[in-house]
Design a protein around this motif. Structure first.
Motif, short mmCIF file in Angstrom:
data_model
loop_
_atom_site.label_atom_id
_atom_site.label_comp_id
_atom_site.label_asym_id
_atom_site.label_seq_id
_atom_site.Cartn_x
_atom_site.Cartn_y
_atom_site.Cartn_z
N HIS A 44 110.11 124.24 52.36
CA HIS A 44 108.86 125.40 51.77
C HIS A 44 108.47 125.17 50.95
O HIS A 44 108.65 124.23 50.18
N THR A 46 105.33 126.49 47.85
CA THR A 46 103.52 127.03 47.26
C THR A 46 102.87 126.23 46.86
O THR A 46 102.70 125.15 45.64
N ALA A 50 99.86 129.83 47.62
CA ALA A 50 99.98 130.37 48.42
C ALA A 50 100.82 128.94 49.77
O ALA A 50 100.70 128.06 49.40
N ASP A 51 100.90 129.29 50.55
CA ASP A 51 101.83 128.17 52.05
C ASP A 51 100.91 127.26 51.37
O ASP A 51 100.21 127.37 51.63
N SER A 52 102.23 126.26 51.08
CA SER A 52 101.55 124.69 51.74
C SER A 52 102.13 124.03 52.35
O SER A 52 103.09 124.00 52.78
#
Length: 175
Positions: A44, A46, A50-52
């Protein structure tokens, strides 16, 4: 921060080709050997909240008492690397520090107006954070806890450099 200085554990450069950059550094400074990990994916991540989907490759070697890393971005899109460097540009991206209290260190930087730019979590749960210190230092600061697997990796790189004869300066690691 401000009380006791954390020693710099790593100096990291962004580049387009980690193998070529590692060889250049080796030729200039005698650093190495370098260990390459290709296409590192994160469980995971960010970037600026924001999600990356950042995928990168890195070469890690020893340069005197400090580790030097060369990192290239393998995925498209915004990232803490592309924030500082356009395609074809290279340069110093970050220094890395060990922090026993990762969240406390992030909060101390935030209290100075230096925001978290990126947070990555590896498959094993290990986390690292880039703090945006570009305005004051010209580069980011990477923070991570000195967990045993990480310290062991740093030790492996340093041990490989001790008494190294300069042969095979770039080596590929699996996994």
């Amino acid at each position: 921060m401000g009380d006791v200085a954390s020693p710099v554990r790593q100096i990291a450069y962004f580049c387009e080709d980690v193998r070529a950059a590692a060889m250049d550094h080796h030729r200039l400074f005698g650093s190495g050997p370098f260990f390459v990990l290709d296409r590192i994916t994160l469980a995971h991540a960010t970037y600026r909240g924001a999600d990356s989907d950042l995928v990168h490759s890195s070469a890690y070697g020893q340069w005197g008492p400090v580790m030097v890393e060369f990192v290239q971005q393998d995925s498209a899109g915004a990232s803490p690397f592309r924030e500082m460097f356009a395609k074809g540009e290279t340069g110093l991206h970050h220094i890395a520090l060990f922090e026993d209290d990762l969240e406390g260190a992030v909060a101390r930087f935030a209290g100075r107006g230096q925001a978290e730019a990126f947070r990555g979590t590896m498959e094993d749960g290990f986390q690292f954070v880039f703090i945006d210190t570009v305005a004051s230092l010209g580069h980011m600061v990477e923070l991570y806890r000195p967990v045993s697997a990480l310290v062991g990796f740093y030790d492996m790189v340093a041990d490989a450099a001790a008494g190294w004869d300069g042969s095979e300066p770039v080596r590929v690691l699996e996994g």
